[in-house]
Design a protein around this motif. Structure first.
Motif, PDB file in Angstrom:
ATOM      1  N   GLU A  36     -20.360  -2.223  23.638  1.00  0.00           N
ATOM      2  CA  GLU A  36     -20.610  -2.170  23.982  1.00  0.00           C
ATOM      3  C   GLU A  36     -22.674  -1.844  24.195  1.00  0.00           C
ATOM      4  O   GLU A  36     -24.049  -2.214  24.048  1.00  0.00           O
ATOM      5  CB  GLU A  36     -20.799  -1.846  25.398  1.00  0.00           C
ATOM      6  CG  GLU A  36     -21.270  -1.952  27.582  1.00  0.00           C
ATOM      7  CD  GLU A  36     -21.581  -3.887  26.980  1.00  0.00           C
ATOM      8  OE1 GLU A  36     -22.619  -4.332  27.496  1.00  0.00           O
ATOM      9  OE2 GLU A  36     -20.712  -4.659  27.171  1.00  0.00           O
ATOM     10  N   SER A  40     -25.855  -3.985  24.062  1.00  0.00           N
ATOM     11  CA  SER A  40     -27.051  -3.832  24.982  1.00  0.00           C
ATOM     12  C   SER A  40     -28.166  -3.438  24.395  1.00  0.00           C
ATOM     13  O   SER A  40     -29.090  -4.251  24.389  1.00  0.00           O
ATOM     14  CB  SER A  40     -26.184  -2.425  25.748  1.00  0.00           C
ATOM     15  OG  SER A  40     -25.004  -3.022  26.518  1.00  0.00           O
ATOM     16  N   THR A  51     -24.288 -10.339  27.005  1.00  0.00           N
ATOM     17  CA  THR A  51     -23.450  -9.387  26.366  1.00  0.00           C
ATOM     18  C   THR A  51     -21.619  -9.378  26.209  1.00  0.00           C
ATOM     19  O   THR A  51     -21.918  -9.592  27.645  1.00  0.00           O
ATOM     20  CB  THR A  51     -23.790  -7.910  26.368  1.00  0.00           C
ATOM     21  OG1 THR A  51     -23.923  -6.889  27.580  1.00  0.00           O
ATOM     22  CG2 THR A  51     -25.357  -7.544  26.179  1.00  0.00           C
TER      23      THR A  51
END
Length: 328
Positions: A36, A40, A51
């Protein structure tokens, strides 16, 4: 607008996005990364709204029409097939896969889903490559295609100090042939078709990846001679030699200057203008074929991509170059 998702967050995707923003119909909609944080950060840098850390979820999300795949070579087939099966069109970086068996599975997935699949070999879609093709009749019967791409890799410095980075790691289906050699091979396939035979030599590094090599392509009445390297430099141009003249190409990977040198001493500049963001031409081609309801490009066709990978496989067998992907 065609909404693109991005798979891979390296420098080549930055270049792709810059070029895409010069193309009518291009919209950057989503980014996939395994983490992540990476997704991001990349999304924030490029103003991407969505995303994902799950590829299947991105492909099924409805947020994208197509993906640009710039993951490691060893993951191209897996990522492409997952997207194609969800009806997502795929523009995949070169080389299209690790081997011809993977390419065949990708083509099958494209056929079954009806979604487009194109190898992002930008060089054969450039205006100056079209100029090369248009100039072939001017030089008479073609006798030799010679292509050279030898560029010392900064990552080889780390290798010499004992650190094996991805560029020289066969686990990722990487090395000189897959990175640079295909730039020499693919234009030969597009211009002259599948060779009758392939003879190859090369040097394997201690990691199992190749550092440099050469290929001899046999055609009826002509031959193709290819040299490539990531452990040495060369300033040689590439050539297409005919009985009445020679086409001299400054860089086979990204032709900027194309010159015809006739036997009678005349020199003709065959170059045409093209955008500095050269990846825009592959994006335009891809969007165009999707809008026309076609699954493949006429130039970077499925047959050409398969023939190129079959030639790569033949070369790898001869120099003893294997990838873990070959055992899948």
């Amino acid at each position: 607008m065609m909404k693109f998702g991005i798979i891979g967050t390296n420098w080549i995707t930055d270049s792709f996005i810059r070029a895409g923003r010069k193309v009518d119909g291009f919209e950057l909609a989503a980014v996939y990364s395994r983490t992540e944080r990476t997704a991001s950060e990349f999304a924030a840098k490029h103003g991407v709204r969505h995303t994902f850390t799950d590829l299947e979820r991105m492909a099924a999300s409805g947020e994208i029409d197509a993906v640009y795949i710039a993951s490691p070579n060893s993951l191209h087939a897996e990522h492409a097939i997952a997207c194609l099966r969800k009806g997502v069109h795929v523009l995949c970086e070169k080389p299209l896969a690790s081997n011809a068996a993977e390419v065949a599975r990708m083509l099958e997935a494209s056929e079954q889903s009806g979604s487009a699949l194109m190898e992002a070999m930008k060089s054969t879609l450039l205006p100056n490559f079209a100029a090369i093709r248009a100039s072939l009749p001017k030089i008479g019967k073609i006798r030799r295609y010679f292509a050279s791409y030898c560029q010392y890799s900064s990552r080889y410095d780390a290798f010499r100090k004992g650190t094996v980075l991805n560029a020289f790691n066969p686990a990722f289906s990487n090395g000189a042939l897959m990175d640079l050699g295909v730039y020499c091979l693919y234009p030969a396939i597009v211009l002259f078709g599948k060779p009758r035979s392939v003879k190859a030599g090369g040097m394997l590094l201690s990691s199992g990846a190749d550092g440099e090599g050469s290929m001899l392509l046999e055609y009826d009445g002509m031959e193709g001679v290819i040299q490539y390297s990531k452990i040495s430099d060369s300033s040689l141009p590439s050539e297409i030699q005919g009985e009445d003249g020679t086409i001299v190409i400054d860089r086979i990977s990204q032709p900027q200057r194309v010159e015809i040198r006739y036997r009678d001493g005349r020199i003709e500049d065959a170059s045409v203008g093209q955008d500095d963001e050269t990846m825009k031409y592959e994006i335009e081609e891809f969007i165009r074929l999707v809008k026309r309801g076609r699954r493949e490009s006429e130039t970077n066709s499925h047959a050409n991509s398969l023939a190129a990978m079959e030639a790569v496989d033949a070369a790898r067998r001869q120099i003893g170059l294997r990838y873990p992907a070959d055992d899948r």
